[in-house]
Design a protein around this motif. Structure first.
Motif, short mmCIF file in Angstrom:
data_model
loop_
_atom_site.label_atom_id
_atom_site.label_comp_id
_atom_site.label_asym_id
_atom_site.label_seq_id
_atom_site.Cartn_x
_atom_site.Cartn_y
_atom_site.Cartn_z
N LEU A 266 -9.23 -33.64 -27.80
CA LEU A 266 -9.51 -33.21 -26.43
C LEU A 266 -8.58 -32.05 -26.09
O LEU A 266 -7.38 -32.12 -26.36
N TYR A 267 -9.14 -30.99 -25.51
CA TYR A 267 -8.35 -29.82 -25.16
C TYR A 267 -8.83 -29.29 -23.83
O TYR A 267 -9.97 -28.84 -23.70
N LEU A 268 -7.96 -29.38 -22.81
CA LEU A 268 -8.28 -28.84 -21.49
C LEU A 268 -7.70 -27.44 -21.34
O LEU A 268 -8.42 -26.49 -21.07
N THR A 269 -6.39 -27.34 -21.47
CA THR A 269 -5.68 -26.07 -21.37
C THR A 269 -4.54 -26.11 -22.38
O THR A 269 -4.29 -27.16 -23.00
N PRO A 270 -3.82 -25.00 -22.56
CA PRO A 270 -2.67 -25.04 -23.49
C PRO A 270 -1.62 -26.07 -23.12
O PRO A 270 -0.78 -26.42 -23.96
N ASN A 271 -1.63 -26.57 -21.89
CA ASN A 271 -0.65 -27.57 -21.48
C ASN A 271 -1.21 -28.98 -21.41
O ASN A 271 -0.46 -29.93 -21.22
N TYR A 272 -2.51 -29.12 -21.55
CA TYR A 272 -3.15 -30.43 -21.44
C TYR A 272 -4.11 -30.62 -22.61
O TYR A 272 -5.17 -29.99 -22.68
N TYR A 273 -3.72 -31.49 -23.53
CA TYR A 273 -4.54 -31.74 -24.71
C TYR A 273 -4.09 -33.07 -25.34
O TYR A 273 -3.00 -33.58 -25.08
N SER A 274 -4.96 -33.63 -26.17
CA SER A 274 -4.61 -34.87 -26.85
C SER A 274 -3.73 -34.56 -28.05
O SER A 274 -3.95 -33.57 -28.76
N THR A 275 -2.75 -35.39 -28.28
CA THR A 275 -1.84 -35.18 -29.39
C THR A 275 -2.32 -35.90 -30.65
O THR A 275 -1.70 -35.79 -31.70
N GLN A 276 -3.40 -36.66 -30.54
CA GLN A 276 -4.01 -37.31 -31.69
C GLN A 276 -5.52 -37.17 -31.60
O GLN A 276 -6.09 -37.19 -30.51
N SER A 277 -6.17 -37.05 -32.73
CA SER A 277 -7.63 -36.95 -32.75
C SER A 277 -8.23 -38.31 -32.42
O SER A 277 -7.60 -39.35 -32.63
N PHE A 278 -9.46 -38.31 -31.87
CA PHE A 278 -10.09 -39.59 -31.54
C PHE A 278 -11.21 -39.95 -32.50
O PHE A 278 -11.66 -41.09 -32.52
N CYS A 279 -11.67 -39.00 -33.32
CA CYS A 279 -12.68 -39.28 -34.34
C CYS A 279 -12.57 -38.24 -35.44
O CYS A 279 -12.02 -37.16 -35.24
N GLY A 280 -13.13 -38.58 -36.59
CA GLY A 280 -13.24 -37.62 -37.67
C GLY A 280 -14.57 -36.90 -37.61
O GLY A 280 -15.45 -37.26 -36.83
N ALA A 281 -14.74 -35.90 -38.45
CA ALA A 281 -15.98 -35.12 -38.51
C ALA A 281 -15.98 -34.35 -39.81
O ALA A 281 -15.00 -34.36 -40.57
N THR A 282 -17.09 -33.66 -40.07
CA THR A 282 -17.15 -32.75 -41.21
C THR A 282 -17.88 -31.47 -40.78
O THR A 282 -18.84 -31.52 -40.01
N ILE A 283 -17.39 -30.35 -41.27
CA ILE A 283 -17.99 -29.06 -40.97
C ILE A 283 -19.21 -28.84 -41.87
O ILE A 283 -19.13 -29.05 -43.09
N THR B 230 -11.28 -48.39 -43.82
CA THR B 230 -11.26 -47.58 -42.61
C THR B 230 -11.00 -48.51 -41.43
O THR B 230 -11.05 -49.73 -41.56
N CYS B 231 -10.72 -47.91 -40.27
CA CYS B 231 -10.47 -48.73 -39.09
C CYS B 231 -10.82 -47.93 -37.84
O CYS B 231 -11.36 -46.82 -37.91
N SER B 232 -10.54 -48.51 -36.66
CA SER B 232 -10.87 -47.88 -35.39
C SER B 232 -10.36 -46.46 -35.33
O SER B 232 -9.20 -46.20 -35.62
N GLY B 233 -11.25 -45.54 -34.94
CA GLY B 233 -10.86 -44.14 -34.83
C GLY B 233 -11.25 -43.30 -36.03
O GLY B 233 -11.36 -42.08 -35.91
N ASP B 234 -11.46 -43.93 -37.20
CA ASP B 234 -11.93 -43.18 -38.36
C ASP B 234 -13.38 -42.78 -38.21
O ASP B 234 -13.90 -42.00 -39.01
N SER B 235 -14.06 -43.32 -37.23
CA SER B 235 -15.48 -43.06 -37.04
C SER B 235 -15.82 -41.59 -37.11
O SER B 235 -15.09 -40.73 -36.61
N GLY B 236 -16.96 -41.30 -37.73
CA GLY B 236 -17.42 -39.93 -37.86
C GLY B 236 -16.87 -39.22 -39.06
O GLY B 236 -17.38 -38.17 -39.46
N GLY B 237 -15.81 -39.76 -39.65
CA GLY B 237 -15.22 -39.17 -40.85
C GLY B 237 -16.05 -39.48 -42.08
O GLY B 237 -16.94 -40.33 -42.06
N PRO B 238 -15.77 -38.82 -43.19
CA PRO B 238 -16.63 -38.90 -44.37
C PRO B 238 -16.27 -40.00 -45.35
O PRO B 238 -15.13 -40.45 -45.42
N VAL B 239 -17.28 -40.41 -46.12
CA VAL B 239 -17.06 -41.10 -47.38
C VAL B 239 -17.71 -40.23 -48.45
O VAL B 239 -18.83 -39.74 -48.27
N TYR B 240 -16.97 -40.00 -49.53
CA TYR B 240 -17.42 -39.11 -50.58
C TYR B 240 -17.71 -39.87 -51.87
O TYR B 240 -17.11 -40.92 -52.14
#
Length: 333
Positions: free
Chosen positions: A47-64, A223-233
């Protein structure tokens, strides 16, 4: 208004947002440190609102997929429109402490797609989403890393691996967490065995895996909570090709009494849908844009941007802070 909500809002007006609750934290149980360069398509959702307001940890994984699209789990982006406004995709984050500084690049999302028949509860059927960027991402085309040809016939002796940020052992709240990217190997489990643990919570578009139990350990690799959306290869000809994305698992991550530790969405089942989305033949569930400095979300139709709109950085209003205060309750995986 409940006192704790009021207090939460007051605190958030004074300090940067830190989305660090257990239910939005990516976690790999008993993983080893991964080299992010081995997984070129891996990305994280912050999550990113402004340079001063953002999450310091990701909430899900993804792949490009390419410069315009990323893939994740549908349940990562369903249920809270405020989260959609401020979701960004950051590729190749080896250590979450680097976001959003240093050489970490990230991009906002302008459209969120997921299947009409996605089920936002167990068994999380059709749990897949595509994210369209609001500007091209400076990255390569990684569509060759997605194995869309394999379907229900997986080698039992194949080398499968999953990656994510987080927990090194145990379960929340007593487990130990890590900000560095972790990896762990998994073992393919056929649907008959999988349904013994999760019946009837396994669909034909899901694949299941077990994890090793190290001697003397209480939890399997998983895997566990929060890994959602991340890959299995699956290791294929020396290349890790993605065959699925993390969807759900047992309440106790890495439960050693079960034959299955992780259930993934099988991406080959959605090849035609993915191609249609990327070709512009599918209407997004939500569109997001910046209008007069504010992030605006619209369901089913693109956001109309008035000609006078400045498209600037935006301020943080009461409603935004209030809703983001509650995201730790709204994310499940």
């Amino acid at each position: 208004m409940r006192i704790w909500l009021l207090l939460c809002w007051v605190l958030m007006t004074l300090v940067p947002i830190q989305a660090n609750a257990s239910d939005i934290r990516p976690q790999i149980i008993n993983g080893d440190r991964a080299n992010v360069n081995d997984y070129a398509s891996f990305a994280s959702l912050f999550l990113y609102l402004t340079p001063n307001y953002y999450s310091t940890q990701s909430f899900c994984g993804a792949t490009i997929i390419n410069q315009r699209f990323a893939m994740t789990a549908a349940h990562c982006v369903v249920g809270n429109e405020e989260v959609l406004k401020y979701t960004v995709v950051a590729p190749q984050v080896a250590d979450e402490r680097d976001f959003p500084n240093g050489n970490v690049q990230f991009v906002r999302i302008k459209a969120f797609y997921y299947p009409d028949n996605f089920v936002d509860r167990a068994p999380f059927a059709n749990d897949i989403a595509l994210l369209e960027f609001d500007q091209p991402l400076n990255t390569s085309d990684y569509s060759y890393l997605f194995n869309f040809s394999i379907n229900d016939v997986y080698p039992t002796s194949g080398e499968y691996i999953t990656i994510g940020h987080g927990l090194t052992y145990g379960t929340e709240p007593s487990g130990s967490t890590s900000t560095t990217l972790l990896e762990t190997k998994l073992t393919f489990v056929d649907k008959t065995r999988c349904r013994n643990d999760f019946y009837p919570l396994v669909t034909n578009s899901q694949i299941c895996f077990d994890g090793a139990l190290d001697p003397g350990d209480d939890y399997k690799h998983a895997t566990c909570s929060g890994d959602s959306g991340g890959p299995v290869y699956l290791l294929d000809g020396g290349v890790y090709r993605q065959i699925g994305l993390t969807s759900y698992g047992p309440v106790t991550c890495g439960n050693k009494d079960l034959d299955v530790v992780s259930v993934f969405t099988e991406i080959s089942e959605f090849k035609n849908w993915i191609q249609n989305v990327m070709a512009g033949n599918v209407t997004a569930k939500f569109y997001v844009a910046t209008v007069d400095g504010q992030r605006v979300v619209s369901a089913g139709t693109p956001v109309v941007i008035p000609s006078r709109s400045s498209g600037g950085g935006g301020s943080i209003g009461f409603l935004v802070l209030f809703c983001l205060c509650g995201i730790t309750l709204l994310f499940r995986k």
